[in-house]
Design a protein around this motif. Structure first.
Motif, PDB file in Angstrom:
ATOM      1  N   TYR A 255     -33.112  18.257 -14.980  1.00 15.28           N
ATOM      2  CA  TYR A 255     -33.516  17.114 -15.796  1.00 15.28           C
ATOM      3  C   TYR A 255     -34.604  17.510 -16.776  1.00 15.28           C
ATOM      4  O   TYR A 255     -35.448  18.367 -16.479  1.00 15.28           O
ATOM      5  CB  TYR A 255     -34.038  15.976 -14.919  1.00 15.28           C
ATOM      6  CG  TYR A 255     -32.952  15.135 -14.290  1.00 15.28           C
ATOM      7  CD1 TYR A 255     -32.595  13.899 -14.831  1.00 15.28           C
ATOM      8  CD2 TYR A 255     -32.277  15.576 -13.162  1.00 15.28           C
ATOM      9  CE1 TYR A 255     -31.596  13.121 -14.255  1.00 15.28           C
ATOM     10  CE2 TYR A 255     -31.267  14.814 -12.578  1.00 15.28           C
ATOM     11  CZ  TYR A 255     -30.942  13.592 -13.127  1.00 15.28           C
ATOM     12  OH  TYR A 255     -29.950  12.830 -12.560  1.00 15.28           O
ATOM     13  N   MET A 256     -34.572  16.862 -17.947  1.00 16.42           N
ATOM     14  CA  MET A 256     -35.635  16.982 -18.935  1.00 16.42           C
ATOM     15  C   MET A 256     -36.398  15.663 -18.968  1.00 16.42           C
ATOM     16  O   MET A 256     -35.789  14.597 -19.070  1.00 16.42           O
ATOM     17  CB  MET A 256     -35.058  17.306 -20.317  1.00 16.42           C
ATOM     18  CG  MET A 256     -34.463  18.701 -20.404  1.00 16.42           C
ATOM     19  SD  MET A 256     -33.465  18.987 -21.902  1.00 16.42           S
ATOM     20  CE  MET A 256     -31.905  18.227 -21.408  1.00 16.42           C
ATOM     21  N   ILE A 257     -37.715  15.756 -18.860  1.00 17.22           N
ATOM     22  CA  ILE A 257     -38.580  14.571 -18.850  1.00 17.22           C
ATOM     23  C   ILE A 257     -39.600  14.714 -19.968  1.00 17.22           C
ATOM     24  O   ILE A 257     -40.405  15.651 -19.964  1.00 17.22           O
ATOM     25  CB  ILE A 257     -39.319  14.432 -17.508  1.00 17.22           C
ATOM     26  CG1 ILE A 257     -38.350  14.534 -16.331  1.00 17.22           C
ATOM     27  CG2 ILE A 257     -40.095  13.122 -17.456  1.00 17.22           C
ATOM     28  CD1 ILE A 257     -39.043  14.693 -14.986  1.00 17.22           C
ATOM     29  N   ALA A 258     -39.575  13.813 -20.922  1.00 16.14           N
ATOM     30  CA  ALA A 258     -40.560  13.818 -22.010  1.00 16.14           C
ATOM     31  C   ALA A 258     -41.590  12.726 -21.769  1.00 16.14           C
ATOM     32  O   ALA A 258     -41.243  11.592 -21.411  1.00 16.14           O
ATOM     33  CB  ALA A 258     -39.875  13.593 -23.356  1.00 16.14           C
ATOM     34  N   SER A 259     -42.859  13.076 -21.951  1.00 22.04           N
ATOM     35  CA  SER A 259     -43.925  12.102 -21.760  1.00 22.04           C
ATOM     36  C   SER A 259     -44.992  12.282 -22.832  1.00 22.04           C
ATOM     37  O   SER A 259     -45.066  13.325 -23.483  1.00 22.04           O
ATOM     38  CB  SER A 259     -44.547  12.232 -20.369  1.00 22.04           C
ATOM     39  OG  SER A 259     -45.057  13.538 -20.173  1.00 22.04           O
ATOM     40  N   ARG A 260     -45.800  11.248 -22.977  1.00 20.30           N
ATOM     41  CA  ARG A 260     -46.918  11.276 -23.920  1.00 20.30           C
ATOM     42  C   ARG A 260     -48.138  10.689 -23.230  1.00 20.30           C
ATOM     43  O   ARG A 260     -48.011   9.874 -22.311  1.00 20.30           O
ATOM     44  CB  ARG A 260     -46.578  10.462 -25.181  1.00 20.30           C
ATOM     45  CG  ARG A 260     -45.340  10.949 -25.908  1.00 20.30           C
ATOM     46  CD  ARG A 260     -44.989  10.088 -27.091  1.00 20.30           C
ATOM     47  NE  ARG A 260     -45.886  10.307 -28.210  1.00 20.30           N
ATOM     48  CZ  ARG A 260     -45.720   9.770 -29.411  1.00 20.30           C
ATOM     49  NH1 ARG A 260     -44.693   8.970 -29.650  1.00 20.30           N
ATOM     50  NH2 ARG A 260     -46.571  10.016 -30.378  1.00 20.30           N
ATOM     51  N   PRO A 261     -49.328  11.077 -23.663  1.00 20.62           N
ATOM     52  CA  PRO A 261     -50.539  10.510 -23.056  1.00 20.62           C
ATOM     53  C   PRO A 261     -50.581   8.993 -23.210  1.00 20.62           C
ATOM     54  O   PRO A 261     -50.220   8.447 -24.257  1.00 20.62           O
ATOM     55  CB  PRO A 261     -51.667  11.168 -23.832  1.00 20.62           C
ATOM     56  CG  PRO A 261     -51.085  12.452 -24.333  1.00 20.62           C
ATOM     57  CD  PRO A 261     -49.652  12.144 -24.638  1.00 20.62           C
ATOM     58  N   GLN A 262     -50.990   8.323 -22.137  1.00 19.11           N
ATOM     59  CA  GLN A 262     -51.148   6.888 -22.209  1.00 19.11           C
ATOM     60  C   GLN A 262     -52.247   6.523 -23.188  1.00 19.11           C
ATOM     61  O   GLN A 262     -53.265   7.218 -23.272  1.00 19.11           O
ATOM     62  CB  GLN A 262     -51.488   6.312 -20.832  1.00 19.11           C
ATOM     63  CG  GLN A 262     -50.392   6.468 -19.816  1.00 19.11           C
ATOM     64  CD  GLN A 262     -50.807   5.963 -18.434  1.00 19.11           C
ATOM     65  OE1 GLN A 262     -51.913   5.452 -18.272  1.00 19.11           O
ATOM     66  NE2 GLN A 262     -49.932   6.120 -17.458  1.00 19.11           N
TER      67      GLN A 262
END
Length: 266
Positions: A255-262
C-alpha cells in the motif's frame, strides 16, 4: 509463506516532542505477541544490518531477487504521485528513506524533483547509490545535478533538517524500525517538511491484521491500521491510500499512504 521484499534501508538534533508517553495502550512493544521489545531492540537492528551486508548492491538485490517488478513498482508509484497533484513550484527537494542503491531516487524522484537526498545505513549501498544515480544506464538517464546529500545512517538515528523537503518518500524499510523509533521518525519527518509537503509510505501490509515477523532479515510487517494510527499520533493527516496493482501473487499486499502535517488550530 508470503515473500517479503524491501529496499534496505548526523546532523543537529531537532527539538524532541513528548511522544513516547503518548503511545496507545496497545503499543507494538507492549504486546508480547508483537515480537519487538525494547530489550531486544539492539539485536533487532544488528541482525538487519548483518542481513543486508550480504545482499548484492543491485536492483535485483534490493528487490529480494524480484528485480523484474521494478518497472511495475515505479509505474505504480509514479501514478500515485501524479494523483497527489504536487505543483511544479513545490518540486525543489525530496528525501528517499531507506534508499538502498537509489533505485527509487533515480527512477521515480529525480525525474520530478530538482534535488533528492538519500538515507541509507549500509555503506556499500550508499556508495553504490552515488554511482547509480548519476550515471546513465540504457534508456534510463542519470542525474548528476539532482543528487543531493547521501546520509549513511540508520533511520532510527537520522535527524533531517527542519523545513527542507517538499516530499519525503519511504519504501520497504519501516519494517526494520521498532514501534517507538517508527513514531519518533514520523515526528522528525513532519518537522522536515515545508508548508504543503507530503510524506509517502510504500510498505508491505499484513492481511491478518497482525504484526508478522521475518527472522531472516529481522523485520516486521504491520497492518494498515497501525500505520494510520502512528501517522495521526505523529501529527499527520492522511490524504490518500492506494494499493499497488499487478504485483505477482504470493507477495504481501503493498500500500501507498500519502499524508500531510495537520494544520495547527489557533
Amino acid at each position: 509463506m508470503e515473500h517479503i521484499i524491501k529496499d534496505n534501508l548526523e546532523k543537529k538534533p531537532l527539538k524532541k516532542e513528548n511522544i513516547k508517553d503518548n503511545l496507545e495502550e496497545k503499543s507494538l512493544e507492549k504486546e508480547e505477541n508483537y515480537l519487538v521489545s525494547q530489550s531486544s531492540k539492539s539485536e533487532f537492528y544488528l541482525n538487519a544490518q548483518k542481513y543486508w551486508a550480504k545482499i548484492p548492491a543491485t536492483v535485483n538485490g534490493m528487490l529480494g531477487g524480484l528485480g523484474y517488478i521494478n518497472a511495475l513498482d515505479i509505474q505504480g508509484s509514479n501514478y500515485f504521485l501524479r494523483e497527489l497533484k504536487i505543483k511544479d513550484a513545490s518540486r525543489t527537494c525530496a528525501l528517499d528513506c531507506g534508499a538502498g542503491i537509489g533505485r527509487v531516487s533515480k527512477n521515480l524522484l529525480m525525474p520530478l524533483f530538482a534535488k533528492v537526498d538519500l538515507v541509507e545505513q549500509d555503506q556499500a549501498f550508499a556508495e553504490k547509490a552515488h554511482e547509480y544515480c548519476v550515471k546513465d544506464s540504457g534508456a534510463v538517464l542519470g542525474y548528476p545535478n539532482r543528487l543531493g546529500e547521501i546520509y549513511n545512517v540508520g533511520l532510527q538515528n537520522f535527524q533531517p533538517d527542519v523545513n527542507k523537503y517538499n516530499l519525503v518518500w519511504s519504501q520497504w524499510v519501516l519494517g526494520h524500525l521498532t514501534d517507538v523509533d517508527l513514531l519518533l521518525l514520523f515526528v522528525r519527518i513532519r518537522q522536515s517538511l515545508i508548508a504543503g509537503g507530503h510524506f509517502v509510505i510504500k510498505e508491505n501490509i499484513t492481511s491478518s491484521r497482525q504484526v508478522e515477523k521475518d527472522d531472516e532479515d529481522s523485520s516486521v510487517a504491520r497492518p494498515l491500521k497501525m500505520y494510520e494510527t502512528f501517522l495521526k499520533q505523529a501529527g499527520f493527516r492522511i490524504v490518500k491510500i492506494t494499493q499497488q496493482k499487478n504485483f505477482p501473487k504470493g507477495l504481501y499486499p503493498v500500500y501507498m499512504i500519502a499524508s500531510r502535517p495537520q494544520q495547527k488550530t489557533k
